[in-house]
Scaffold this motif. Structure first.
Motif, PDB file in Angstrom:
ATOM      1  N   ALA A 104       0.853  -1.184   0.000  1.00  0.00           N
ATOM      2  CA  ALA A 104       0.000   0.000   0.000  1.00  0.00           C
ATOM      3  C   ALA A 104       0.886   1.231   0.000  1.00  0.00           C
ATOM      4  N   LYS A 105       0.363   2.325  -0.676  1.00  0.00           N
ATOM      5  CA  LYS A 105       1.177   3.530  -0.759  1.00  0.00           C
ATOM      6  C   LYS A 105       0.998   4.344   0.514  1.00  0.00           C
ATOM      7  N   GLN A 106       2.056   4.783   1.087  1.00  0.00           N
ATOM      8  CA  GLN A 106       1.969   5.556   2.332  1.00  0.00           C
ATOM      9  C   GLN A 106       2.149   7.027   2.003  1.00  0.00           C
ATOM     10  N   ASP A 107       1.068   7.875   2.274  1.00  0.00           N
ATOM     11  CA  ASP A 107       1.105   9.285   1.887  1.00  0.00           C
ATOM     12  C   ASP A 107       1.499  10.187   3.030  1.00  0.00           C
ATOM     13  N   SER A 108       1.174   9.772   4.259  1.00  0.00           N
ATOM     14  CA  SER A 108       1.347  10.710   5.371  1.00  0.00           C
ATOM     15  C   SER A 108       1.954   9.990   6.570  1.00  0.00           C
ATOM     16  N   ASP A 109       2.205  10.785   7.585  1.00  0.00           N
ATOM     17  CA  ASP A 109       2.778  10.211   8.795  1.00  0.00           C
ATOM     18  C   ASP A 109       1.765  10.166   9.926  1.00  0.00           C
ATOM     19  N   ASP A 110       0.496  10.424   9.604  1.00  0.00           N
ATOM     20  CA  ASP A 110      -0.521  10.396  10.661  1.00  0.00           C
ATOM     21  C   ASP A 110      -0.892   8.948  10.995  1.00  0.00           C
ATOM     22  N   GLU A 111      -1.976   8.785  11.733  1.00  0.00           N
ATOM     23  CA  GLU A 111      -2.376   7.452  12.166  1.00  0.00           C
ATOM     24  C   GLU A 111      -2.534   6.499  10.992  1.00  0.00           C
ATOM     25  N   LEU A 112      -3.109   7.067   9.909  1.00  0.00           N
ATOM     26  CA  LEU A 112      -3.302   6.210   8.733  1.00  0.00           C
ATOM     27  C   LEU A 112      -1.976   5.791   8.129  1.00  0.00           C
ATOM     28  N   GLY A 113      -1.029   6.754   8.134  1.00  0.00           N
ATOM     29  CA  GLY A 113       0.307   6.443   7.626  1.00  0.00           C
ATOM     30  C   GLY A 113       0.927   5.315   8.440  1.00  0.00           C
ATOM     31  N   VAL A 114       0.772   5.416   9.741  1.00  0.00           N
ATOM     32  CA  VAL A 114       1.309   4.383  10.627  1.00  0.00           C
ATOM     33  C   VAL A 114       0.638   3.049  10.325  1.00  0.00           C
ATOM     34  N   LEU A 115      -0.675   3.121  10.132  1.00  0.00           N
ATOM     35  CA  LEU A 115      -1.429   1.900   9.844  1.00  0.00           C
ATOM     36  C   LEU A 115      -0.928   1.264   8.551  1.00  0.00           C
ATOM     37  N   THR A 116      -0.743   2.101   7.517  1.00  0.00           N
ATOM     38  CA  THR A 116      -0.275   1.598   6.227  1.00  0.00           C
ATOM     39  C   THR A 116       1.109   0.980   6.370  1.00  0.00           C
ATOM     40  N   HIS A 117       1.946   1.679   7.114  1.00  0.00           N
ATOM     41  CA  HIS A 117       3.306   1.189   7.317  1.00  0.00           C
ATOM     42  C   HIS A 117       3.276  -0.188   8.008  1.00  0.00           C
ATOM     43  N   ALA A 118       2.455  -0.260   9.049  1.00  0.00           N
ATOM     44  CA  ALA A 118       2.348  -1.523   9.791  1.00  0.00           C
ATOM     45  C   ALA A 118       1.830  -2.632   8.876  1.00  0.00           C
ATOM     46  N   PHE A 119       0.845  -2.252   8.038  1.00  0.00           N
ATOM     47  CA  PHE A 119       0.258  -3.226   7.117  1.00  0.00           C
ATOM     48  C   PHE A 119       1.321  -3.744   6.131  1.00  0.00           C
ATOM     49  N   ASN A 120       2.119  -2.785   5.606  1.00  0.00           N
ATOM     50  CA  ASN A 120       3.174  -3.164   4.664  1.00  0.00           C
ATOM     51  C   ASN A 120       4.209  -4.063   5.325  1.00  0.00           C
ATOM     52  N   GLU A 121       4.536  -3.701   6.561  1.00  0.00           N
ATOM     53  CA  GLU A 121       5.525  -4.494   7.270  1.00  0.00           C
ATOM     54  C   GLU A 121       5.042  -5.920   7.489  1.00  0.00           C
ATOM     55  N   MET A 122       3.767  -6.003   7.827  1.00  0.00           N
ATOM     56  CA  MET A 122       3.152  -7.315   8.035  1.00  0.00           C
ATOM     57  C   MET A 122       3.224  -8.129   6.743  1.00  0.00           C
ATOM     58  N   LEU A 123       2.916  -7.434   5.641  1.00  0.00           N
ATOM     59  CA  LEU A 123       2.970  -8.115   4.338  1.00  0.00           C
ATOM     60  C   LEU A 123       4.370  -8.621   4.054  1.00  0.00           C
ATOM     61  N   GLU A 124       5.346  -7.759   4.372  1.00  0.00           N
ATOM     62  CA  GLU A 124       6.735  -8.123   4.123  1.00  0.00           C
ATOM     63  C   GLU A 124       7.100  -9.394   4.883  1.00  0.00           C
ATOM     64  N   ARG A 125       6.653  -9.420   6.149  1.00  0.00           N
ATOM     65  CA  ARG A 125       6.946 -10.592   6.957  1.00  0.00           C
ATOM     66  C   ARG A 125       6.262 -11.829   6.417  1.00  0.00           C
ATOM     67  N   ILE A 126       5.023 -11.636   6.014  1.00  0.00           N
ATOM     68  CA  ILE A 126       4.287 -12.771   5.456  1.00  0.00           C
ATOM     69  C   ILE A 126       4.988 -13.255   4.187  1.00  0.00           C
ATOM     70  N   GLN A 127       5.444 -12.268   3.379  1.00  0.00           N
ATOM     71  CA  GLN A 127       6.106 -12.627   2.129  1.00  0.00           C
ATOM     72  C   GLN A 127       7.381 -13.416   2.408  1.00  0.00           C
ATOM     73  N   ALA A 128       8.165 -12.909   3.387  1.00  0.00           N
ATOM     74  CA  ALA A 128       9.407 -13.606   3.738  1.00  0.00           C
ATOM     75  C   ALA A 128       9.087 -15.009   4.232  1.00  0.00           C
ATOM     76  N   GLY A 129       8.086 -15.089   5.092  1.00  0.00           N
ATOM     77  CA  GLY A 129       7.684 -16.396   5.620  1.00  0.00           C
ATOM     78  C   GLY A 129       7.221 -17.305   4.509  1.00  0.00           C
ATOM     79  N   GLU A 130       6.479 -16.716   3.593  1.00  0.00           N
ATOM     80  CA  GLU A 130       5.927 -17.482   2.474  1.00  0.00           C
ATOM     81  C   GLU A 130       7.060 -18.014   1.595  1.00  0.00           C
ATOM     82  N   GLU A 131       8.056 -17.126   1.358  1.00  0.00           N
ATOM     83  CA  GLU A 131       9.187 -17.543   0.524  1.00  0.00           C
ATOM     84  C   GLU A 131       9.963 -18.661   1.189  1.00  0.00           C
TER      85      GLU A 131
END
Lengths: 587, 145
Positions: free
Chosen positions: A191-218
């Protein structure tokens, strides 16, 4: 969303409007009734005294009220007493008094109020009031309200647009990404992260989670690729011994497809005598101890095979053991090869044993042979020599030079043959003898040899040039024989020199090379290959005596030490004999 | 000591060697009283008064010249018997052999031989050796009575 906001606005505006309308009407009705009361009081006298003119006078005062359309006074019996109508207003006056109270008619408000005097109703007041003013007020109100409503809507739209940009868009984007992940199992999207507000944090967390899932998946894919492609059978079992996983390697090895076995107990793979062993291994694993063993399994086709089995515990995320992984490799062929190897080894050992025995027997024979040669061959030689000597003595006066010469020849020949026998026996003995290496100072060995030789060379002048010579690990007795042979050869072949030079030394040439050099008669290098053969001689016996065994003996000794021997010479210039005493290192 | 006492017991199977030993002794005027045994068995019979020699008086020579390679009982066996028996173990034994085999030499010394001599091929040297042997063992060496 806009729609909800607008509906809310309209509803509240409608309610407001209704409330206001009712308020206006009540206010107007109060106002008109108050006016009617005032009129009633003013007209009391006129009614009591039946003074029509007074009543009309009072009514004419109504013209001051702009919106009053008509007014009237009724007598106690309800008959019209006096009336007022504003010209052009369209007002009307009923013929008789109506029911008391205020009532709205289309376009006007009508009020009937009693006129009371001394607790007696003496008449009725009627007033008709135009509602135009009310409508006017309402109209202004409506316009204002509409303006406010529109402004509110505009504001709401603006707000919602703004909100959509900062809240909805990122949330929508997140939703899309989440949908892609869910539908396509594509963990590489972000997901594209536009801001540093709560939503930005949420997006960042979501991306990080995806990254971990991807690494785990690989990692999972990699592991599963390894498991899938392994030739080893990799089987997962739960603690009840039921099969959880079954890779292609297992299918190939045991002949069962995964769907035939998953969920079944493993026992059908294990021949009866090996079940206890399996149980032990499983007990170990359920205690967390990995184990390894070689055992036997039965294939689907009933064939037994030997396998090498590694068993390790499987733990869940909390570290609790939930089963075991069983990795087996078919070692039937390896075992067969091992057995074959063992058989070959035994065969070889047996053959070596046989050959050794044969060799030992041959050696024994050889020993017995040389033992009897030593005795039986030497004895007659001694006798020949002895009898020729005895004969010489016995002949006495009859001995002439001719006879003496022949008798000496007989003696010499037998002695030569005796030496030959001795040398040959020595050579044979060296062949059988083991080399016993010990630290040996070569210089003293060479000195001993020269000391022995000096007794035989009489007055000859020899220039000895002996090097320092190292201390080496060799068989001292054998190496002394080498030097004795080489040095006595050097002495022998340099005896025609007025001043013989004999050099004994070593040189380093990647290894230690020992050499004996003389300035004697030398030899032609084209015969060099014959030097070390038994009975090979490069000189005529009348020039230089010898048995032709000395150099063969030296070569045999050097060879037994793992070394090499060679010579360089030039006819009439001298010869050098080189040798080494250790195995040459491979380059 | 009676004059007819045997001085040398020569144990030798080869008639040629017996002849040459005798010639050497004669030429050097040594040991007139030489008894000859042609094999190991005879040597033991003579020493221990057995077999053909059962009725003879026991001999106690000053030296025994013993060949190693002998028919029937070989020289080392004879040596062992001599050195093992109280009656004979004091008699000096000289092994005389054609070869200089190490193992014979080692075995002989282990069994207690008093001297070990290789017969030289050269007869002159042989005579010299016999002369020295006779001189040493008959004239110089002392043994208990």
């Amino acid at each position: 969303m806009m729609f909800v906001a607008a509906a809310a606005l309209f509803l509240s505006a409608g309610a407001f409007l209704t409330y206001e309308l009712l308020g206006f009407r009540a206010e107007l009705s109060d106002q008109v009734q108050t006016l009617a009361h005032v009129l009633a009081r003013n007209c009391t006298a006129a009614l009591v005294f039946q003074d029509e003119r007074d009543a009309e006078d009072v009514l004419s005062g109504l013209q001051e009220e702009r919106h009053l359309m008509a007014g009237a006074v009724y007598a106690a019996d309800g008959q019209l007493f006096a009336e007022y109508q504003r010209p052009g207003s369209g007002g009307s006056v009923p013929k008789t008094a109506g029911e008391l109270g205020a009532r709205f008619h289309p376009g006007s408000l009508v009020v009937f109020t009693p006129v009371i005097e001394a607790q007696r109703r003496v008449g009725t007041i009627y007033l008709q009031m135009s509602v135009a003013a009310l409508n006017q007020r309402l109209k202004v109100y409506l316009v204002t309200l509409t303006a406010i409503l529109l402004a509110s809507l505009a504001l709401a739209w603006l707000l919602s647009w703004k909100l959509q940009r900062s809240v909805s868009h990122p949330i929508l984007a997140l939703t899309q990404v989440a949908r892609a992940v869910a539908e396509r199992r594509d963990y590489s999207v972000r997901a594209k992260q536009d801001s540093d507000d709560e939503l930005g944090v949420l997006t960042h967390a979501f991306n990080e989670m995806l990254e971990r899932i991807q690494a785990g998946e690989e990692a999972r894919r990699l592991l599963s690729a390894i498991v899938e492609s392994s030739d080893d059978a990799i089987i997962g079992k739960d603690l009840q011994q039921h099969i959880l996983t079954w890779n292609p390697g297992a299918e190939k090895m045991f002949g069962y497809a995964a769907e035939e076995v998953i969920g079944r107990s493993i026992e059908f793979l294990i021949p009866e005598p090996y079940r206890e062993q399996e149980q032990e291994a499983f007990t170990m694993v359920s205690r967390g101890k990995p184990t390894h063993m070689e055992t036997v399994r039965v294939r689907k086709d009933g064939k037994l095979m030997e396998i090498s089995l590694s068993v390790s515990p499987i733990r869940n995320a909390e570290g609790r053991i939930i089963g075991g992984s069983f990795i087996s490799r078919d070692i039937t062929r390896q075992k067969e090869a091992e057995a074959e190897l063992l058989r070959l080894k035994e065969d070889l050992e047996h053959r070596v044993h046989e050959r050794t025995a044969e060799l030992e027997a041959a050696n024994k024979e050889m020993e017995a042979f040389s033992y009897s040669v030593a005795h039986d061959l030497r004895a007659p030689l001694r006798h020949i020599d002895a009898y020729s000597q005895v004969l010489k003595g016995e002949l006495g006066q009859a001995l002439n030079t001719e006879i003496e010469k022949y008798l000496d020849r007989i003696s010499n020949s037998s002695r030569n043959l005796g030496r030959l026998v001795d040398d040959l026996l020595n050579l044979a003995r060296i062949g059988r003898q083991d080399v016993v290496r010990q630290r040996t100072p070569l210089r003293s060995v060479v000195d001993d040899v020269i000391e022995d030789i000096k007794q035989d060379i009489g007055t000859r002048q020899i220039d000895w040039r002996i090097g320092a010579m190292p201390e080496v690990a060799v068989d001292p007795g054998l190496v002394k024989q080498v030097y004795a042979n080489l040095i006595s050869n050097a002495v022998k072949y340099s005896r025609k020199r007025e001043r013989a030079i004999i050099e004994v030394d070593t040189k380093e040439d990647g290894e230690t090379v020992f050499y004996v050099r003389d300035n004697g008669v030398g030899f032609n290098m084209k015969y060099a290959h014959k030097l070390f053969g038994v009975f090979q001689r490069l000189h005529r016996p009348e020039d230089f005596e010898g048995t032709g065994i000395g150099l063969a003996t030296a070569a045999r000794i050097v060879q037994k030490h793992g070394g090499r021997i060679w010579a360089e010479a030039e006819l009439d210039k001298g010869a050098t004999f080189f040798f080494t005493l250790t195995r040459q290192k491979l380059k | 000591m009676p004059t007819n006492e045997v001085e040398v017991l020569l144990v030798e199977d080869s008639p040629d060697d017996r002849e040459l030993v005798l010639i050497s002794f004669q030429r050097n005027r040594l040991a007139n009283r030489i008894q000859i045994a042609c094999d190991g068995e005879e040597a033991l019979d003579i020493l221990f008064c057995r077999g053909e020699h059962a009725n003879n008086r026991p001999t106690k020579p000053k030296v025994i010249l013993l060949d190693i390679k002998l028919p029937k009982v070989d020289g080392l066996e004879v040596l062992r018997a001599i050195k093992a028996d109280e009656r004979t173990q004091m008699i000096p034994v000289v092994v005389m052999t054609s070869s200089a085999e190490q193992r014979d030499m080692v075995e002989s010394y282990k069994l207690g031989v008093n001297s070990y001599v290789q017969k030289p091929v050269d007869f002159a040297k042989f005579q010299e050796v016999m002369k020295q042997l006779g001189f040493y063992w008959l004239a110089i060496n002392k043994t208990p009575d």
